[in-house]
Scaffold this motif. Structure first.
Motif, PDB file in Angstrom:
ATOM      1  N   MET A  90       0.839  -1.190   0.000  1.00 36.36           N
ATOM      2  CA  MET A  90       0.000   0.000   0.000  1.00 36.36           C
ATOM      3  C   MET A  90       0.876   1.243   0.000  1.00 36.36           C
ATOM      4  N   VAL A  91       0.370   2.293  -0.722  1.00 34.49           N
ATOM      5  CA  VAL A  91       1.265   3.391  -1.017  1.00 34.49           C
ATOM      6  C   VAL A  91       0.685   4.718  -0.606  1.00 34.49           C
ATOM      7  N   PRO A  92       0.615   4.984   0.726  1.00 37.49           N
ATOM      8  CA  PRO A  92       0.129   6.297   1.112  1.00 37.49           C
ATOM      9  C   PRO A  92       1.182   7.350   0.934  1.00 37.49           C
ATOM     10  N   PRO A  93       0.776   8.609   0.738  1.00 36.45           N
ATOM     11  CA  PRO A  93       1.724   9.675   0.484  1.00 36.45           C
ATOM     12  C   PRO A  93       2.167  10.379   1.724  1.00 36.45           C
ATOM     13  N   SER A  94       3.195  11.244   1.590  1.00 37.72           N
ATOM     14  CA  SER A  94       3.724  11.998   2.705  1.00 37.72           C
ATOM     15  C   SER A  94       3.371  13.458   2.618  1.00 37.72           C
ATOM     16  N   ARG A  95       3.063  14.062   3.810  1.00 37.79           N
ATOM     17  CA  ARG A  95       2.796  15.484   3.830  1.00 37.79           C
ATOM     18  C   ARG A  95       3.976  16.271   4.363  1.00 37.79           C
ATOM     19  N   MET A 113       8.400   8.101   0.747  1.00 36.19           N
ATOM     20  CA  MET A 113       7.950   6.712   0.645  1.00 36.19           C
ATOM     21  C   MET A 113       9.038   5.767   0.172  1.00 36.19           C
ATOM     22  N   SER A 114       9.938   6.250  -0.652  1.00 36.71           N
ATOM     23  CA  SER A 114      10.915   5.404  -1.329  1.00 36.71           C
ATOM     24  C   SER A 114      11.691   4.461  -0.421  1.00 36.71           C
ATOM     25  N   PRO A 115      12.166   4.895   0.757  1.00 39.89           N
ATOM     26  CA  PRO A 115      12.975   3.978   1.572  1.00 39.89           C
ATOM     27  C   PRO A 115      12.208   2.788   2.141  1.00 39.89           C
ATOM     28  N   GLY A 129       6.688  -4.831   3.607  1.00 38.30           N
ATOM     29  CA  GLY A 129       6.342  -5.681   4.738  1.00 38.30           C
ATOM     30  C   GLY A 129       5.772  -4.837   5.867  1.00 38.30           C
ATOM     31  N   PHE A 130       5.620  -5.431   7.039  1.00 40.76           N
ATOM     32  CA  PHE A 130       5.066  -4.701   8.177  1.00 40.76           C
ATOM     33  C   PHE A 130       5.904  -3.467   8.506  1.00 40.76           C
ATOM     34  N   LYS A 131       7.223  -3.652   8.550  1.00 37.86           N
ATOM     35  CA  LYS A 131       8.098  -2.539   8.907  1.00 37.86           C
ATOM     36  C   LYS A 131       8.000  -1.417   7.880  1.00 37.86           C
ATOM     37  N   GLY A 132       8.007  -1.791   6.598  1.00 28.08           N
ATOM     38  CA  GLY A 132       7.916  -0.784   5.555  1.00 28.08           C
ATOM     39  C   GLY A 132       6.596  -0.043   5.586  1.00 28.08           C
ATOM     40  N   PHE A 133       5.501  -0.777   5.814  1.00 28.34           N
ATOM     41  CA  PHE A 133       4.194  -0.140   5.879  1.00 28.34           C
ATOM     42  C   PHE A 133       4.130   0.845   7.033  1.00 28.34           C
ATOM     43  N   ARG A 134       4.603   0.416   8.208  1.00 27.38           N
ATOM     44  CA  ARG A 134       4.592   1.325   9.359  1.00 27.38           C
ATOM     45  C   ARG A 134       5.475   2.539   9.090  1.00 27.38           C
ATOM     46  N   GLY A 135       6.611   2.300   8.432  1.00 31.85           N
ATOM     47  CA  GLY A 135       7.515   3.403   8.130  1.00 31.85           C
ATOM     48  C   GLY A 135       6.874   4.429   7.208  1.00 31.85           C
ATOM     49  N   MET A 136       6.158   3.966   6.180  1.00 34.95           N
ATOM     50  CA  MET A 136       5.491   4.893   5.267  1.00 34.95           C
ATOM     51  C   MET A 136       4.425   5.703   5.990  1.00 34.95           C
ATOM     52  N   VAL A 137       3.620   5.032   6.816  1.00 35.73           N
ATOM     53  CA  VAL A 137       2.542   5.732   7.522  1.00 35.73           C
ATOM     54  C   VAL A 137       3.130   6.780   8.470  1.00 35.73           C
ATOM     55  N   THR A 151       8.714  20.736  -5.509  1.00 35.79           N
ATOM     56  CA  THR A 151       9.596  20.048  -4.574  1.00 35.79           C
ATOM     57  C   THR A 151      10.458  19.046  -5.326  1.00 35.79           C
ATOM     58  N   THR A 152      11.519  18.638  -4.675  1.00 40.51           N
ATOM     59  CA  THR A 152      12.355  17.568  -5.185  1.00 40.51           C
ATOM     60  C   THR A 152      12.374  16.431  -4.164  1.00 40.51           C
ATOM     61  N   GLY A 153      12.742  15.261  -4.625  1.00 39.93           N
ATOM     62  CA  GLY A 153      12.858  14.108  -3.747  1.00 39.93           C
ATOM     63  C   GLY A 153      13.792  13.101  -4.380  1.00 39.93           C
ATOM     64  N   SER A 154      13.916  11.941  -3.766  1.00 46.33           N
ATOM     65  CA  SER A 154      14.772  10.893  -4.301  1.00 46.33           C
ATOM     66  C   SER A 154      13.967   9.613  -4.414  1.00 46.33           C
ATOM     67  N   TRP A 155      13.996   9.005  -5.592  1.00 50.11           N
ATOM     68  CA  TRP A 155      13.308   7.728  -5.791  1.00 50.11           C
ATOM     69  C   TRP A 155      14.326   6.689  -6.245  1.00 50.11           C
ATOM     70  N   LYS A 156      14.658   5.782  -5.340  1.00 46.08           N
ATOM     71  CA  LYS A 156      15.585   4.688  -5.623  1.00 46.08           C
ATOM     72  C   LYS A 156      16.908   5.201  -6.206  1.00 46.08           C
ATOM     73  N   GLY A 157      17.437   6.254  -5.589  1.00 47.46           N
ATOM     74  CA  GLY A 157      18.757   6.751  -5.943  1.00 47.46           C
ATOM     75  C   GLY A 157      18.788   7.848  -6.983  1.00 47.46           C
ATOM     76  N   LEU A 158      17.662   8.177  -7.599  1.00 46.92           N
ATOM     77  CA  LEU A 158      17.622   9.253  -8.581  1.00 46.92           C
ATOM     78  C   LEU A 158      16.748  10.388  -8.077  1.00 46.92           C
ATOM     79  N   ALA A 159      17.174  11.620  -8.378  1.00 47.92           N
ATOM     80  CA  ALA A 159      16.390  12.784  -7.978  1.00 47.92           C
ATOM     81  C   ALA A 159      15.154  12.904  -8.856  1.00 47.92           C
ATOM     82  N   VAL A 160      14.030  13.258  -8.246  1.00 53.62           N
ATOM     83  CA  VAL A 160      12.786  13.501  -8.975  1.00 53.62           C
ATOM     84  C   VAL A 160      12.260  14.863  -8.549  1.00 53.62           C
TER      85      VAL A 160
END
Length: 392
Positions: A1-6, A326-328, A236-244, A103-112
């Motif tokens: 699941m892919v919730p966004p960040s504010r 979200m990327s990490p 996984g569980f850790k990644g989901f909690r991290g995104m939220v 804004t800028t960000g990083s997605w899997k090592g590349l700037a977006v």
């Protein structure tokens, strides 16, 4: 699941130099002979700066990114390829200075980056140099370049901390369709669905991740559903909690209250801001639901839709920052360009009205296990999402 960040990214001021060239005007006499040599009647005006060239400015955006935006709006060769380059080649550029936000960000090592000017949206990826990979520019008379229909498999692994995410069971499985109009639908697949595995044999669909890894899970869903899968995201569980946690929680409106098996209140009726603990509990709870695993899968789809609604409210200027947060916490085979364009689809329609459904099935027994047997009703739903939109 892919919730966004504010969350917001650090901002830095970018100062652009203004180019000016002195222009010296020499006065000459009416006498051609005197013009050949200086005389006391000759006058010289003081140097004056030429008018500065219009530029594109944007607080907090890097200079090399703004240089690309300058070509987009004021003329020059835009670094782009394919259908994006073709579309922008027909743009109607202007001559006035502009201010953009983004804004800028990083997605899997590349700037977006996501940049907004009025109703225009520009999506960029930096692989050595910034390149425009998508967007839409009504102020320049340019519509969104054609973007192919995609069907992405969102996989929620039941991996706990320290367990390999791609070798545990795929307990949450959702096909998300995106077409030219935006997000076209979410189709959940009950984890106990009895299907042929890509690695051989027949088992519950969630076992495909254990025996075949993420590629095996994707191949199994594609074969069982008949829906071509164009990419995946997995956490996984850790990644989901991290995104939220990274986005400060998920805003969710519940039509009824729900308690967990651990006897704590997961959601109240009405508006909720779910933290990592409550969001995960909501995605996993099934014993207190009248339709068990089907209801749980529906709740998971609702969380995906709630994340899309939050992203839309944040606006396209925040998109790159949200993706960077979200990327990490997840893995994917989608490129930064695909992720930007897919995510930007939430701004093309109203994600709150996106259809979310779970394929139907009958409860049965196989190998002394309780399973879900998919039939004609499930096949009709799969056929419906093949073109990326339910009910189209």
């Amino acid at each position: 699941m892919v919730p966004p960040s504010r969350d917001s990214l650090p901002r830095r001021q970018v100062l652009l130099g203004l180019l000016a060239a002195p222009l010296t005007l020499a006065a000459c006499s009416k006498d051609a002979k005197k013009a050949a040599a200086p005389s006391s009647s000759s006058t010289t005006t003081a140097s004056a700066p030429a008018p500065s060239r219009p530029r594109v400015a944007g607080k907090g955006l890097p200079a090399d990114l703004l240089a690309v935006m300058n070509t987009v709006y004021l003329g020059g060769k835009v670094p782009a390829s394919g259908v994006v380059a073709t579309a922008l080649a027909k743009r109607k550029t202007g001559k006035k200075a502009l201010t953009v936000t983004g804004t800028t960000g990083s997605w899997k090592g590349l700037a977006v980056a996501s940049v907004v000017q009025g109703k225009d949206v520009t999506l960029l990826v930096k692989d050595g140099k910034w390149q425009v990979v998508g967007g839409w520019w009504p102020s320049l008379k340019v519509a969104r370049p054609p973007f192919p229909t995609m069907r992405v498999l969102a996989i929620g692994s039941d991996a706990r901390t320290a367990q390999p995410v791609e070798k545990c069971r795929g307990d949450a499985l959702h096909i998300i369709g995106v077409d030219s109009k935006g997000v076209g639908g979410i189709v959940g697949i009950p984890r106990d669905s009895w299907v042929p595995l890509s690695s051989g044999g027949t088992a519950k669909v969630n076992a495909a991740l254990v025996f075949g890894g993420v590629k095996g899970q994707v191949a199994t869903v594609a074969k069982a559903s008949g829906v071509p899968i164009d990419g995946y995201v997995i956490a996984g569980f850790k990644g989901f909690r991290g995104m939220v946690s990274a986005i400060g929680g998920i805003a969710y409106v519940a039509d009824k209250a729900l308690q967990s098996v651990d006897h704590f209140q997961i959601v109240h009726r009405g508006s909720n801001l779910l933290d990592a603990k409550h969001a995960l509990a909501f995605a996993r709870e099934r014993k207190h639901l009248p339709n068990g695993d089907f209801g749980r899968s529906a709740h998971q789809g609702e969380l995906i839709r709630a994340g899309a609604v939050m992203a839309r409210k944040a606006g396209p200027a925040r998109l790159a920052a949200l993706l960077g947060k979200m990327s990490p916490h997840l893995a994917t085979d989608l490129s930064p360009s695909e992720v930007l364009n897919l995510s930007a689809s939430v701004f093309l329609g109203n994600p709150a009205s996106t259809r979310n459904t779970v394929v139907a099935g009958a409860i049965g027994t196989r190998d002394q296990q309780s399973v879900v047997l998919l039939g004609p009703a499930a096949n009709r739903t799969f056929a419906d999402i093949r073109n990326g939109r339910l009910g189209a």
